[in-house]
Design an enzyme around this catalytic site. Structure first.
Site, PDB file in Angstrom:
ATOM      1  N   PHE A  29       0.834  -1.202   0.000  1.00  0.00           N
ATOM      2  CA  PHE A  29       0.000   0.000   0.000  1.00  0.00           C
ATOM      3  C   PHE A  29       0.871   1.256   0.000  1.00  0.00           C
ATOM      4  CE2 PHE A  29      -2.579   3.069   2.563  1.00  0.00           C
ATOM      5  CZ  PHE A  29      -3.711   3.113   1.779  1.00  0.00           C
ATOM      6  N   SER A  97       3.305  -6.528   3.175  1.00  0.00           N
ATOM      7  CA  SER A  97       2.256  -5.673   3.716  1.00  0.00           C
ATOM      8  C   SER A  97       0.928  -5.916   2.975  1.00  0.00           C
ATOM      9  CB  SER A  97       2.704  -4.206   3.640  1.00  0.00           C
ATOM     10  OG  SER A  97       1.843  -3.376   4.361  1.00  0.00           O
ATOM     11  N   MET A  98       0.361  -4.898   2.299  1.00  0.00           N
ATOM     12  CA  MET A  98      -0.855  -5.156   1.540  1.00  0.00           C
ATOM     13  C   MET A  98      -0.587  -6.123   0.397  1.00  0.00           C
ATOM     14  SD  MET A  98      -3.576  -2.575  -0.314  1.00  0.00           S
ATOM     15  CE  MET A  98      -2.629  -2.380  -1.830  1.00  0.00           C
ATOM     16  N   ASP A 193       7.416  -3.672  14.336  1.00  0.00           N
ATOM     17  CA  ASP A 193       6.823  -3.142  13.108  1.00  0.00           C
ATOM     18  C   ASP A 193       5.942  -1.966  13.519  1.00  0.00           C
ATOM     19  OD1 ASP A 193       5.158  -2.625  10.876  1.00  0.00           O
ATOM     20  OD2 ASP A 193       5.288  -4.686  10.183  1.00  0.00           O
ATOM     21  N   HIS A 223       8.992  -2.574   9.294  1.00  0.00           N
ATOM     22  CA  HIS A 223       7.913  -3.015   8.401  1.00  0.00           C
ATOM     23  C   HIS A 223       8.385  -3.364   6.991  1.00  0.00           C
ATOM     24  CE1 HIS A 223       3.939  -3.564   6.847  1.00  0.00           C
ATOM     25  NE2 HIS A 223       4.130  -2.636   5.926  1.00  0.00           N
TER      26      HIS A 223
END
Length: 252
Positions: A29, A97-98, A193, A223
């Site tokens: 994202f 992540s996304m 994170d 992250h």
């Protein structure tokens, strides 16, 4: 709707032809393929065919992202999956992540996916929910959560609130269907994170129904772990996971 801005340098989709095993490499994202290039190049060097699609609205300008929906992001990833499926005997998916949320979505939709590798994947992110209630149009950037000094993620300087709302809708849909994920799954999670709580990874492991699921804790990254101190470890783990699954299939 067409994007209004040109694609940034190093944000382009990339394809690296290798053997008959394909790996879809998916960024996250507000991010770009730049965050996944080291991993993609490593996987290509050990013999896999790699494709990293740029999600629509990403890698240009945050106004382009604001005009897209989660369906647009899914479509970009699915187009990439179909491209690899047409060229390869089987396809794995790795996402940050996304990008990990997208990998889960693909595994829910396409049971023939050979395996998924999730890096700090997002399915709950309770910390994001207040952001969707902001009355401003844009929020500060959420990119570049990286422990290593002098390393930066190529990501947007602003985050559209409209896009946060789209992402929250998408992650809820994916989270509600986790039991549909049956393929082998490798979960890589940073111990610290500041974007996606590590508990999201435990939630995924608890709710997918894969017989083979493994967890690796990343001790020295935040992250954006694919650009961080553990990027070599991630690459080795992903390559070994793919090889392990293929060896199991060969023996059976």
């Amino acid at each position: 709707m067409a994007e209004k801005y040109p694609v940034l340098q190093n944000a382009e989709s990339f394809f690296m032809e290798g053997g008959d095993i394909g790996v879809l490499v998916q960024h996250g994202f507000t991010g770009t393929t730049q965050s996944m290039r080291f991993l993609g190049e490593f996987l290509a060097q050990v013999g896999f065919t790699v494709y990293a699609p740029r999600l629509k609205g990403h890698g240009t300008h945050y106004e382009d992202m604001e005009a897209t929906s989660y369906e647009d992001w899914i479509a970009s990833a699915e187009e990439g999956y179909q491209k690899l499926k047409a060229a390869c005997r089987e396809v794995f998916v790795v996402g940050l992540s996304m990008g990990g949320t997208i990998a889960l979505h693909l595994a829910e939709e396409y049971p023939d996916i050979a395996g998924i590798m999730l890096i700090n994947a997002a399915v709950r992110v309770k910390n994001f929910e207040p952001l969707a209630k902001e009355t401003t149009r844009y929020l500060d950037a959420i990119g570049s959560d990286i422990k290593a000094p002098d390393v930066a993620e190529l990501a947007y300087s602003k985050t559209p609130v409209a896009s946060v709302k789209q992402f929250l809708t998408f992650k809820d849909i994916v989270a509600s269907r986790l039991s549909a994920v049956t393929c082998p799954t490798l979960v890589l999670v940073s111990r610290e994170d500041h974007v996606v709580p590590p508990e999201d990874s435990d939630y995924i492991l608890a709710h997918i129904t894969s017989e083979l699921k493994e967890k690796v804790v990343l001790e020295n990254s935040y992250h954006v772990a694919t650009l961080d101190n553990d990027k070599e470890l991630i690459a080795r783990q992903c390559a070994a996971f793919i090889s392990e699954i293929n060896q199991m299939k060969t023996k059976s």
